[in-house]
Design an enzyme around this catalytic site. Structure first.
Site, PDB file in Angstrom:
ATOM      1  N   CYS A   1       0.865  -1.181   0.000  1.00 23.98           N
ATOM      2  CA  CYS A   1       0.000   0.000   0.000  1.00 23.98           C
ATOM      3  C   CYS A   1       0.900   1.228   0.000  1.00 23.98           C
ATOM      4  CB  CYS A   1      -0.959  -0.018   1.192  1.00 23.98           C
ATOM      5  SG  CYS A   1      -0.141  -0.048   2.802  1.00 23.98           S
ATOM      6  N   THR A   2       0.372   2.379   0.349  1.00 26.56           N
ATOM      7  CA  THR A   2       1.153   3.619   0.257  1.00 26.56           C
ATOM      8  C   THR A   2       2.287   3.682   1.280  1.00 26.56           C
ATOM      9  OG1 THR A   2      -0.833   4.775  -0.480  1.00 26.56           O
ATOM     10  CG2 THR A   2       1.020   6.137   0.228  1.00 26.56           C
TER      11      THR A   2
END
Length: 342
Positions: A198-199
């Protein structure tokens, strides 16, 4: 010291845009038990305000999730404040990849039920039983194996502008919906190596624990997410397997990782990966807009919104009453946007 901001957000935004103080954008998170989230929140607000921290922070009994900016000269003071909590001592701080220092203009610290809304209500779920961390080098090595499955645990609009090679998108608007979807989609691959990303790491860490909880065996997650990966490949001169732009949830709405533009303008279809919010205060649709369409539509998502912003201000205010924007992103409004432009 006030425990909430008392200055208008418009004024604060103007201040940060004209302020020449060098600032560093940082994200961090940690899952740990907080006995009194409200008291912890108030103490943190005082400490962060004192050193000029701006940003959005969520506190819950399960931990902390933060995206902030801090005057660059106060980085060590920030580390010192965090070290006052044993669980945060030596915590990895994800430094932004592409930063202009204008990412945030107000300090918001909110107490939530969870630091990531996951929809998990299974009392047997144990966040401590999570997947194995992989750094950039290990990620590259594992993904060289065509049998390794890479899963993107971000929203559709994040995936659209940038993602890892051969990554699988879980097509949903929310993380809580993605978790059961990922389990269903991977049923045929229970024994394969699965890497989740994810980020900044917070969503894929929880997702890895959930996959293990649901019977998967070889689950990994990218330590520090895309942000840490990009910083590591630069430092260690590794091959970069991420293409495009990394979407971020602040004023920048994206960090440039490679020069590739893999998305298209939602209005004309030309290559573009610039996310914007429609300037109409009654809309604020998040969508991708190229420079030509920005000029053509006056930074609006449609001709309707373009006409709306040129109405007298009092009329606009009256027409905005009672409007609930909700999660107004392009995927949910694709048909609406197309119809309004045509």
């Amino acid at each position: 010291m006030a425990l909430h901001n008392r200055i208008s957000r418009k004024e604060l935004k103007e201040r940060i845009l004209t302020d020449t103080t060098p600032r560093t954008t940082i994200s961090f998170y940690c899952y740990f038990k907080i006995e009194d989230p409200v008291a912890y929140r108030n103490a943190l607000y005082k400490s962060f305000s004192a050193i000029g921290v701006l940003g959005r922070i969520y506190i819950a009994a399960e931990g902390i999730n933060a995206q902030i900016s801090v005057p660059s000269d106060n980085l060590e003071q920030l580390r010192s404040v965090l070290s006052g909590t044993p669980a945060l001592e030596g915590l990895r701080l994800n430094i932004a990849v592409d930063d202009d220092g204008k990412s945030f203009y107000v300090l918001d610290i909110k107490v939530r039920e969870k630091i990531v809304a996951d929809g998990i209500d299974d009392p047997g779920f144990d966040m401590s039983k999570k997947g194995k961390y992989v750094d950039a080098g290990a990620f590259n090595n594992l993904t060289n194996d065509p049998e390794t499955i890479v899963i993107d645990m971000r929203n559709h609009y994040e995936f659209e502008v940038g993602h890892f090679e051969n990554a699988i998108e879980i097509p949903s608007d929310t993380f809580r919906d993605q978790l059961p979807m990922a389990v269903d989609m991977m049923q045929e691959h229970m024994d394969k190596n699965i890497i989740m990303y994810c980020t900044g790491g917070i969503r894929c860490e929880k997702a890895s624990a959930y996959m293990l909880h649901r019977g998967f065996k070889n689950v990994y997650h990218l330590e520090g997410g895309i942000i840490n990966y990009v910083n590591q490949i630069k430092e260690k001169k590794l091959v970069n397997k991420f293409h495009g732009k990394n979407f971020v949830f602040d004023q920048r709405l994206g960090e440039r990782v490679t020069d590739e533009i893999i998305a298209s303008c939602h209005q004309c279809g030309k290559p573009s990966d610039t996310h914007v919010n429609c300037v109409n205060d009654a809309c604020h649709l998040l969508f991708i807009q190229c420079e030509e369409c920005k000029k053509k539509y006056d930074s609006c998502c449609s001709t309707d919104c373009q006409e709306f912003i040129h109405l007298p201000e009092e009329q606009q205010k009256e027409m905005r009453k009672g409007i609930d924007l909700g999660r107004n992103v392009f995927n949910k409004s694709r048909a609406r946007l197309k119809d309004l432009i045509n």
